[in-house]
Structures are given as structure tokens and as C-alpha cells.
Enzyme design. Structure first.
Site, PDB file in Angstrom:
ATOM      1  N   GLY A  51      18.875 -27.324  90.011  1.00 46.61           N
ATOM      2  CA  GLY A  51      17.581 -27.589  89.395  1.00 46.61           C
ATOM      3  C   GLY A  51      16.432 -27.508  90.379  1.00 46.61           C
TER       4      GLY A  51
ATOM      5  N   THR B 157       6.666 -18.298  94.061  1.00 46.35           N
ATOM      6  CA  THR B 157       8.118 -18.223  93.865  1.00 46.35           C
ATOM      7  C   THR B 157       8.562 -16.930  93.205  1.00 46.35           C
ATOM      8  OG1 THR B 157       8.199 -20.624  93.672  1.00 46.35           O
ATOM      9  CG2 THR B 157      10.080 -19.404  92.797  1.00 46.35           C
ATOM     10  N   CYS B 158       7.948 -16.564  92.099  1.00 46.30           N
ATOM     11  CA  CYS B 158       8.456 -15.438  91.303  1.00 46.30           C
ATOM     12  C   CYS B 158       8.527 -14.177  92.149  1.00 46.30           C
ATOM     13  CB  CYS B 158       7.561 -15.229  90.076  1.00 46.30           C
ATOM     14  SG  CYS B 158       8.066 -13.847  89.064  1.00 46.30           S
TER      15      CYS B 158
ATOM     16  N   HIS C 291      18.754   4.224  63.716  1.00 43.72           N
ATOM     17  CA  HIS C 291      20.199   4.362  63.647  1.00 43.72           C
ATOM     18  C   HIS C 291      20.647   5.414  64.639  1.00 43.72           C
ATOM     19  CE1 HIS C 291      24.200   4.264  62.002  1.00 43.72           C
ATOM     20  NE2 HIS C 291      24.184   5.583  61.947  1.00 43.72           N
TER      21      HIS C 291
HETATM   22  C1  LIG Z   1      15.875 -17.836  91.789  1.00 43.84           C
HETATM   23  C2  LIG Z   1      14.853 -17.902  90.687  1.00 43.84           C
HETATM   24  C3  LIG Z   1      14.827 -16.927  89.711  1.00 43.84           C
HETATM   25  C4  LIG Z   1      13.890 -16.991  88.695  1.00 43.84           C
HETATM   26  N1  LIG Z   1      13.913 -16.024  87.736  1.00 43.84           N
HETATM   27  C5  LIG Z   1      13.034 -16.087  86.718  1.00 43.84           C
HETATM   28  C6  LIG Z   1      13.041 -15.094  85.707  1.00 43.84           C
HETATM   29  O1  LIG Z   1      13.824 -14.158  85.723  1.00 43.84           O
HETATM   30  N2  LIG Z   1      12.136 -15.203  84.707  1.00 43.84           N
HETATM   31  C7  LIG Z   1      11.248 -16.233  84.648  1.00 43.84           C
HETATM   32  O2  LIG Z   1      10.457 -16.288  83.696  1.00 43.84           O
HETATM   33  N3  LIG Z   1      11.224 -17.198  85.599  1.00 43.84           N
HETATM   34  C8  LIG Z   1      12.091 -17.138  86.621  1.00 43.84           C
HETATM   35  N4  LIG Z   1      12.064 -18.092  87.595  1.00 43.84           N
HETATM   36  C9  LIG Z   1      11.053 -19.168  87.504  1.00 43.84           C
HETATM   37  C10 LIG Z   1       9.692 -18.702  88.043  1.00 43.84           C
HETATM   38  O3  LIG Z   1       9.842 -18.166  89.336  1.00 43.84           O
HETATM   39  C11 LIG Z   1       8.716 -19.883  88.078  1.00 43.84           C
HETATM   40  O4  LIG Z   1       8.642 -20.458  86.800  1.00 43.84           O
HETATM   41  C12 LIG Z   1       7.325 -19.449  88.490  1.00 43.84           C
HETATM   42  O5  LIG Z   1       7.334 -18.689  89.660  1.00 43.84           O
HETATM   43  C13 LIG Z   1       6.418 -20.678  88.659  1.00 43.84           C
HETATM   44  O6  LIG Z   1       5.132 -20.257  89.049  1.00 43.84           O
HETATM   45  P1  LIG Z   1       4.053 -21.303  89.553  1.00 43.84           P
HETATM   46  O7  LIG Z   1       2.803 -20.525  89.724  1.00 43.84           O
HETATM   47  O8  LIG Z   1       4.054 -22.492  88.693  1.00 43.84           O
HETATM   48  O9  LIG Z   1       4.570 -21.800  90.966  1.00 43.84           O
HETATM   49  P2  LIG Z   1       4.901 -20.998  92.310  1.00 43.84           P
HETATM   50  O10 LIG Z   1       4.950 -19.533  92.114  1.00 43.84           O
HETATM   51  O11 LIG Z   1       6.083 -21.671  92.884  1.00 43.84           O
HETATM   52  O12 LIG Z   1       3.610 -21.274  93.228  1.00 43.84           O
HETATM   53  C14 LIG Z   1       3.369 -22.526  93.754  1.00 43.84           C
HETATM   54  C15 LIG Z   1       2.813 -22.367  95.148  1.00 43.84           C
HETATM   55  O13 LIG Z   1       2.232 -23.617  95.534  1.00 43.84           O
HETATM   56  C16 LIG Z   1       2.449 -23.816  96.903  1.00 43.84           C
HETATM   57  N5  LIG Z   1       2.328 -25.249  97.157  1.00 43.84           N
HETATM   58  C17 LIG Z   1       3.147 -26.229  96.741  1.00 43.84           C
HETATM   59  N6  LIG Z   1       2.662 -27.432  97.101  1.00 43.84           N
HETATM   60  C18 LIG Z   1       1.507 -27.182  97.774  1.00 43.84           C
HETATM   61  C19 LIG Z   1       0.546 -28.012  98.409  1.00 43.84           C
HETATM   62  N7  LIG Z   1       0.652 -29.342  98.404  1.00 43.84           N
HETATM   63  N8  LIG Z   1      -0.494 -27.429  99.046  1.00 43.84           N
HETATM   64  C20 LIG Z   1      -0.627 -26.078  99.062  1.00 43.84           C
HETATM   65  N9  LIG Z   1       0.240 -25.263  98.442  1.00 43.84           N
HETATM   66  C21 LIG Z   1       1.288 -25.806  97.822  1.00 43.84           C
HETATM   67  C22 LIG Z   1       3.819 -23.228  97.167  1.00 43.84           C
HETATM   68  O14 LIG Z   1       3.942 -22.830  98.529  1.00 43.84           O
HETATM   69  C23 LIG Z   1       3.850 -22.043  96.202  1.00 43.84           C
HETATM   70  O15 LIG Z   1       3.521 -20.836  96.869  1.00 43.84           O
HETATM   71  C24 LIG Z   1      12.968 -18.053  88.644  1.00 43.84           C
HETATM   72  C25 LIG Z   1      12.974 -19.037  89.635  1.00 43.84           C
HETATM   73  C26 LIG Z   1      13.907 -18.960  90.657  1.00 43.84           C
HETATM   74  C27 LIG Z   1      13.912 -20.012  91.711  1.00 43.84           C
HETATM   75  N1  LIG Z   2      16.197 -15.753  84.304  1.00 38.78           N
HETATM   76  C1  LIG Z   2      15.354 -16.765  84.362  1.00 38.78           C
HETATM   77  O1  LIG Z   2      14.427 -16.920  83.564  1.00 38.78           O
HETATM   78  C2  LIG Z   2      15.513 -17.777  85.466  1.00 38.78           C
HETATM   79  C3  LIG Z   2      16.371 -17.550  86.528  1.00 38.78           C
HETATM   80  C4  LIG Z   2      16.490 -18.533  87.506  1.00 38.78           C
HETATM   81  C5  LIG Z   2      15.768 -19.703  87.393  1.00 38.78           C
HETATM   82  N2  LIG Z   2      14.943 -19.878  86.343  1.00 38.78           N
HETATM   83  C6  LIG Z   2      14.205 -21.148  86.178  1.00 38.78           C
HETATM   84  O2  LIG Z   2      14.463 -22.000  87.275  1.00 38.78           O
HETATM   85  C7  LIG Z   2      14.877 -23.268  86.792  1.00 38.78           C
HETATM   86  C8  LIG Z   2      15.830 -23.881  87.756  1.00 38.78           C
HETATM   87  O3  LIG Z   2      17.108 -23.260  87.666  1.00 38.78           O
HETATM   88  P1  LIG Z   2      18.414 -24.055  88.080  1.00 38.78           P
HETATM   89  O4  LIG Z   2      19.603 -23.251  87.720  1.00 38.78           O
HETATM   90  O5  LIG Z   2      18.262 -24.537  89.467  1.00 38.78           O
HETATM   91  O6  LIG Z   2      18.311 -25.330  87.159  1.00 38.78           O
HETATM   92  P2  LIG Z   2      18.957 -25.641  85.721  1.00 38.78           P
HETATM   93  O7  LIG Z   2      18.308 -26.857  85.245  1.00 38.78           O
HETATM   94  O8  LIG Z   2      18.967 -24.423  84.869  1.00 38.78           O
HETATM   95  O9  LIG Z   2      20.479 -25.964  86.067  1.00 38.78           O
HETATM   96  C9  LIG Z   2      20.818 -26.966  86.985  1.00 38.78           C
HETATM   97  C10 LIG Z   2      22.323 -27.132  86.999  1.00 38.78           C
HETATM   98  O10 LIG Z   2      22.678 -28.024  88.046  1.00 38.78           O
HETATM   99  C11 LIG Z   2      23.476 -29.080  87.528  1.00 38.78           C
HETATM  100  N3  LIG Z   2      23.175 -30.269  88.331  1.00 38.78           N
HETATM  101  C12 LIG Z   2      22.006 -30.927  88.428  1.00 38.78           C
HETATM  102  N4  LIG Z   2      22.113 -31.945  89.302  1.00 38.78           N
HETATM  103  C13 LIG Z   2      23.385 -31.911  89.776  1.00 38.78           C
HETATM  104  C14 LIG Z   2      24.116 -32.698  90.705  1.00 38.78           C
HETATM  105  N5  LIG Z   2      23.546 -33.722  91.334  1.00 38.78           N
HETATM  106  N6  LIG Z   2      25.406 -32.392  90.927  1.00 38.78           N
HETATM  107  C15 LIG Z   2      25.973 -31.333  90.289  1.00 38.78           C
HETATM  108  N7  LIG Z   2      25.341 -30.548  89.409  1.00 38.78           N
HETATM  109  C16 LIG Z   2      24.056 -30.849  89.159  1.00 38.78           C
HETATM  110  C17 LIG Z   2      23.080 -29.186  86.068  1.00 38.78           C
HETATM  111  O11 LIG Z   2      24.099 -29.800  85.336  1.00 38.78           O
HETATM  112  C18 LIG Z   2      22.895 -27.706  85.725  1.00 38.78           C
HETATM  113  O12 LIG Z   2      24.138 -27.090  85.483  1.00 38.78           O
HETATM  114  C19 LIG Z   2      15.472 -23.004  85.426  1.00 38.78           C
HETATM  115  O13 LIG Z   2      15.289 -24.114  84.601  1.00 38.78           O
HETATM  116  C20 LIG Z   2      14.741 -21.813  84.924  1.00 38.78           C
HETATM  117  O14 LIG Z   2      13.698 -22.198  84.081  1.00 38.78           O
HETATM  118  C21 LIG Z   2      14.812 -18.946  85.374  1.00 38.78           C
END
Ligand SMILES: Cc1cc2nc3c(=O)[nH]c(=O)nc-3n(C[C@H](O)[C@H](O)[C@H](O)COP(=O)(O)OP(=O)(O)OC[C@H]3O[C@@H](n4cnc5c(N)ncnc54)[C@H](O)[C@@H]3O)c2cc1C
Ligand SMILES: NC(=O)c1ccc[n+]([C@@H]2O[C@H](COP(=O)([O-])OP(=O)(O)OC[C@H]3O[C@@H](n4cnc5c(N)ncnc54)[C@H](O)[C@@H]3O)[C@@H](O)[C@H]2O)c1
Length: 479
Positions: free
Chosen positions: A276, A53-54, A459
Site C-alpha cells: 500500500g 510518481t506516475c 464482427h
Molecule cells: C508502481 C505504481 C504503478 C502505478 N500505476 C498506475 C497506473 O497504471 N494507472 C494509474 O492510474 N495509476 C497508477 N499508479 C498511481 C499513480 O502513480 C498515482 O495515483 C499518481 O501518480 C498520483 O499523483 P499525485 O500528483 O497525486 O502525486 P505524485 O505524482 O506522487 O506527486 C507528488 C509529489 O510531491 C512531492 N512531495 C511530497 N511531499 C512533499 C513536500 N512536503 N514538499 C515538497 N514536495 C513534496 C513528491 O516528491 C512528489 O514528486 C501507480 C503507482 C505506482 C506506485
Molecule cells: N494499474 C494501476 O492503476 C496501478 C498500479 C499500481 C499501483 N496503483 C495504485 O497504487 C496503489 C497502491 O498499490 P499497492 O499494491 O501498494 O496497494 P494495495 O492497497 O492495492 O494493496 C496492498 C496489499 O498489501 C497488503 N498489505 C497491507 N499491509 C500489509 C501488511 N502489513 N502485511 C502484509 N500485507 C499487507 C494488502 O492486504 C494488499 O494485498 C493502489 O491502490 C493503486 O491505486 C495503480
């Protein structure tokens, strides 16, 4: 992801491929395969894009959108300091192609390296699910058994059960960054990290954004001061509908028609659902192996990241990242991966995952960063008398004057008796960097007074806002 038929795995009589280590998930899980595994057999299983994902659809591309967005929106900041900048205009196609030209190449190179250059690694480009404690089957029927298994299968966007969310104009964070063209009108559903960051980006790019949030505030899990301040600033940047639910989306000839709980509708080119993320516990069939799942829906692990079944650690099965913690942050997944990498090799000297506090930043305009307890949590835990709080405006320090900043706040929460910092909550320019020394102080137990007076503060750098906030806390000076 393409698949390799590896001959490095041993196949037993019963057709089960045997490995020393199986990793499910190529995101943070991929970092586990260090040099130490060179003489052993490793399988990495992922049915998605290599790198997780990241890299592909999370932190990295979103920040490659957020930085240009901050430039595109700079004319208002510039006007405050007597500089006339033209309103920013983004070349969306060029930006998108630059972002994914870079990201896709890294993903493909990572896959090629594992698949084609490392003989001891077998890449299995399929979904796998557990059939036993350390046994998995893939969708095509390949059976894999590991002496050790690491579950790093992450999470996926949650789609609420509402009519129309499967429609062609409805996106999640997985797809919104790869659009053909910049939408004119976007409805964002959800007020958390993803909703806030994308509303901020697209509004800076000139899209007419409407954000629909069921609660009274954006980023409601943040400290109230920050959440309230950000909600006010966001409402000045885009159309914010608070305490409103989406009732459904209808696909018309030329728009997604979003029906709201108050009966009104909004026509948009696209809808972003940002409500979420769901841990992929079901995708790995954790139930089939009897793994425990917490109330929050993540795999239960002990402090050594060992997966639990009936409350007991399952020998040789580990989990990390979004499938095993509720932070859903990449730096947490990375840290847990380092802990697991050590523990896989050192069963007699297990390391615990015990870093605290966990910081996070939201890359909006302005930035937000937080670590530790909110004021409300600190009061609930220690009682109001023990808690001291200081809110320092960015605009009250010299660099804040230079920026004519009127909104930034550095809020610190501390223990009045010990002087220890309990929480830090910043909203304002560069908040994601400004918080780091505060995280360091909390991690190493440095008290607020020593931190403020035990070092020079450059500063007149913006970091003086942190120094002044520390000095404003009602804490004892150590003897
Ligand atoms: C839009 C967005 C922005 C974000 N920005 C930030 C940020 O700025 N800073 C930050 O700290 N975090 C951020 N995050 C969160 C961060 O991306 C995640 O916390 C992190 O990537 C999780 O890593 P992971 O290794 O747990 O899972 P992932 O990187 O999601 O890896 C899991 C992998 O498992 C694979 N998989 C799933 N199920 C199976 C299965 N049954 N068999 C085989 N493969 C499978 C998937 O295809 C995937 O490639 C963001 C997330 C999103 C969605
Ligand atoms: N900069 C970063 O570090 C970064 C950036 C993006 C995502 N992330 C990670 O990804 C995770 C997911 O992000 P997110 O924004 O999807 O989740 P979130 O949990 O931050 O926010 C979800 C939002 O959706 C609302 N919501 C949930 N169910 C709903 C429903 N049925 N109807 C209407 N509103 C509803 C909640 O009230 C909340 O406002 C975060 O918790 C964060 O840890 C991190």
C-alpha cells in the site's frame, strides 16, 4: 532536482517570498501552470524527482515493463493456437535503460522548462511544510506565502514495521525498476495492484517469484469472480503463498532470508514490499495548518477540492491526487487537477469533482479492469432482487475462439428495474481497453439494452464479449 534562485518572487520585509500560487508537488500539480499564469508569480515545490510518481516510478515505467512482459510470456498463448514460439528472453539492462532513458529525459526537460524558460515560475527543490494556512517553510528555512496554495504532494510506499525491511535487498516500487540486473529469485509481499503487476512482470522475465499474501485472494478489493479467477491463474504462473504473513527479513551473506508466519523461510535475491501507499499528509505537516484529515488518512476536501479545516473550506487552499483521495490513480489525480485549475481562476463559478464511476486497470497477465460496484456491493445497496448479473466468457465469442481463450470473463452488474449498469469487471486480453465503452455507458447513464442494440458491434472483434454480456443481463428493453 536542482534548484533555481528565482528573482521573480517578491520578498517582503520579513523575508517571506510571496506568490500568487504555490503548488506543493510536481506530479499532477505541474499541469496546473497553464498560460493563464504567465503574468503572475507561481512557485512549484518538490524535493523529489520532477514530474512525480506516475512518470518516474509509477504508471508509465511499470507499463513499459508490463508490455514486454506480455510478449516474453507469449509462447504459452501461441502454443494454444499452434504456433511454436521460443520462450521469451528479456535483455533486462537494455529494457531498463530504454525505459529510463525516455522517462528521465521527460522529467529533466519538464524541470528545465519550468526552471529555466518560465520567468514567472520559481522551482523550489526542497521539502516544504505548512506553518500557517497559506504559509510554508522549506527545509533550508525559505518561507513562502501564497495567495492560493495547491497541495498535490502525493503518497509514498508504506513499509510495515517488521524486522529487516531496511535491509539492502529490500525494495519498493520506487527502486525495483532500476535494478542492476534481473534477480533470479524475488519475494513479493502484498497482493494488491503493485504486488500483482510486479509478480506478473518478473515471472514473465524468468525470475522465480514467490508472492506472500496475508489474505485468501489477490486483488481482494475487486469483484469476487475476478479476484478468484486471477488468484487461480496467478498460482499457475508463480509460487503464491496465501493467508501467509511475512514475519521479517534477514540479510545473509548471499540472500534476503524471508521468515514467514508459518515458521518457514524463503531465500531470495530481492524482496519487493508492496503493501500500500501512505498519503504524504505528515510530510506537509497538515496538522500545523489545522487541516482536517479523513479516517483514511487523506486531506479532507469538499467537492470543489477545497481543503477543509474544522469542516469548513480554507479560502485559497486546494488539494488533489493521492494526498486527497483514496483511489490513488493517475486519471483521478488528472481530473482533480482540471477541476482545481478551473476553480483557481473562477471563484464565483466553482466546478465540482463529480465524475462517476472511477475505472481502474491492473496490467497483469491477463489484464484486469473494473468500474463501478462489485456484485456484493450492488446487492448490499439495492437488495438481491434488484440486481442482475451476467458473466460472459471471452471464449464464447468468435475472437475468443480465434485466441482459444479459456479464462477471460466479462462480468456485468445491472439494476434489473432500470436497466442501468452498476458495475463492470473484466479479466482477459485487452480488458483495460474493452471496459472503456462500459465506463462511457455508466458515465452517461446509458441503459444496458440501448447500449447493446443501439449501435453496431464490429464482427468478429473481441468487443463482442461486451455486447453478449449486455444482452445476457435480465433488464427491460426501453419502450
Ligand atoms: C508502481 C505504481 C504503478 C502505478 N500505476 C498506475 C497506473 O497504471 N494507472 C494509474 O492510474 N495509476 C497508477 N499508479 C498511481 C499513480 O502513480 C498515482 O495515483 C499518481 O501518480 C498520483 O499523483 P499525485 O500528483 O497525486 O502525486 P505524485 O505524482 O506522487 O506527486 C507528488 C509529489 O510531491 C512531492 N512531495 C511530497 N511531499 C512533499 C513536500 N512536503 N514538499 C515538497 N514536495 C513534496 C513528491 O516528491 C512528489 O514528486 C501507480 C503507482 C505506482 C506506485
Ligand atoms: N494499474 C494501476 O492503476 C496501478 C498500479 C499500481 C499501483 N496503483 C495504485 O497504487 C496503489 C497502491 O498499490 P499497492 O499494491 O501498494 O496497494 P494495495 O492497497 O492495492 O494493496 C496492498 C496489499 O498489501 C497488503 N498489505 C497491507 N499491509 C500489509 C501488511 N502489513 N502485511 C502484509 N500485507 C499487507 C494488502 O492486504 C494488499 O494485498 C493502489 O491502490 C493503486 O491505486 C495503480
Amino acid at each position: 532536482m536542482t534548484e533555481q534562485n528565482s528573482d521573480t518572487a517578491h520578498t517582503s520585509d520579513r523575508g517571506v517570498e510571496q506568490f500568487d500560487l504555490i503548488i506543493v508537488g510536481s506530479g499532477s500539480g505541474n499541469s496546473l501552470i497553464g498560460e493563464q499564469w504567465a503574468d503572475r508569480r507561481v512557485a512549484i515545490v518538490d524535493d523529489g524527482v520532477f514530474g512525480g510518481t506516475c512518470l518516474n516510478r509509477g504508471c508509465i515505467p511499470t507499463k513499459m515493463y508490463a508490455y514486454p512482459a506480455s510478449l516474453a510470456a507469449a509462447s504459452a498463448d501461441a502454443a494454444r493456437v499452434d504456433v511454436q514460439l521460443p520462450a521469451g528472453r528479456v535483455d533486462f539492462a537494455a529494457l531498463r535503460d530504454r525505459v529510463f532513458g525516455r522517462v528521465d529525459a521527460i522529467s529533466e526537460a519538464g524541470l528545465r522548462f519550468r526552471r529555466d524558460e518560465q520567468e514567472h515560475v520559481t522551482v523550489v527543490a526542497e521539502r516544504a511544510r505548512f506553518t500557517g494556512l497559506r504559509e510554508l517553510v522549506t527545509d533550508s528555512g525559505r518561507r513562502l506565502r501564497g495567495a492560493q496554495v495547491v497541495v498535490a504532494a502525493g503518497s509514498r510506499p508504506t513499509l510495515p514495521e517488521l524486522p529487516g525491511l531496511a535491509g539492502p535487498r529490500v525494495h519498493t516500487s520506487d527502486t525495483i525498476m532500476r535494478l542492476e540486473e534481473l534477480p533470479e529469485r524475488l519475494v513479493v509481499m502484498g497482493g494488491g495492484f503493485v504486488g500483482a503487476e510486479f509478480a506478473s512482470v518478473f515471472s514473465a522475465f524468468g525470475t522465480q517469484v514467490t508472492q506472500v499474501v496475508r489474505g485468501a485472494r489477490l486483488l481482494s478489493a475487486h469483484d469476487e469472480t475476478v479476484a478468484r479467477t486471477f488468484t487461480r491463474i496467478a498460482a499457475e504462473q508463480w509460487d503464491l503463498r496465501l493467508e501467509t504473513q511475512v514475519a521479517g527479513v534477514e540479510d545473509t551473506d548471499d540472500a534476503a532470508r524471508v521468515r514467514l508466519s508459518d515458521g518457514s523461510t524463503i531465500d531470495a535475491d530481492l524482496v519487493l514490499v508492496a503493501t500500500g501507499r501512505t498519503p504524504n499528509v505528515d510530510r506537509i505537516d497538515a496538522a500545523a495548518a489545522g487541516f482536517d484529515v479523513t479516517e483514511d488518512g487523506v486531506l479532507a476536501v469538499d467537492r470543489f477540492q477545497r481543503v477543509l479545516a474544522d469542516g469548513e473550506p480554507v479560502p485559497g487552499v486546494w488539494a488533489l491526487g493521492d494526498i486527497a483521495n483514496t483511489w490513488q490513480l493517475k486519471h483521478v489525480a488528472n481530473y482533480e487537477a482540471r477541476v482545481v485549475a478551473h476553480n483557481l481562476e473562477n471563484p464565483e463559478r466553482l466546478r465540482a469533482a463529480d465524475l462517476d464511476p472511477v475505472p481502474a486497470a491492473v496490467f497483469t497477465r491477463p489484464q484486469i479492469a473494473a468500474a463501478g460496484l462489485t456484485e456484493a456491493q450492488a446487492v448490499a445497496r439495492l437488495g438481491a432482487d434488484r440486481v442482475t448479473v451476467k458473466e460472459q466468457g471471452f471464449g464464447d465469442v468468435a475472437y475468443g475462439w480465434a485466441m482459444e481463450d479459456t479464462e477471460g470473463i466479462c462480468k456485468l452488474v445491472a439494476d434489473r428495474e432500470t436497466g442501468r449498469l452498476l458495475g463492470a469487471h473484466l479479466i482477459g486480453p485487452d480488458a483495460a481497453n474493452l471496459i472503456q465503452p462500459l465506463v462511457q455507458a455508466m458515465s452517461f447513464g446509458l441503459d444496458a439494452h440501448t447500449m447493446a442494440r443501439g449501435q453496431y458491434w464490429i464482427h468478429p472483434a473481441l468487443s463482442e464479449v461486451v455486447e453478449n454480456a449486455l444482452l445476457g443481463l435480465d433488464v427491460p428493453a426501453p419502450l
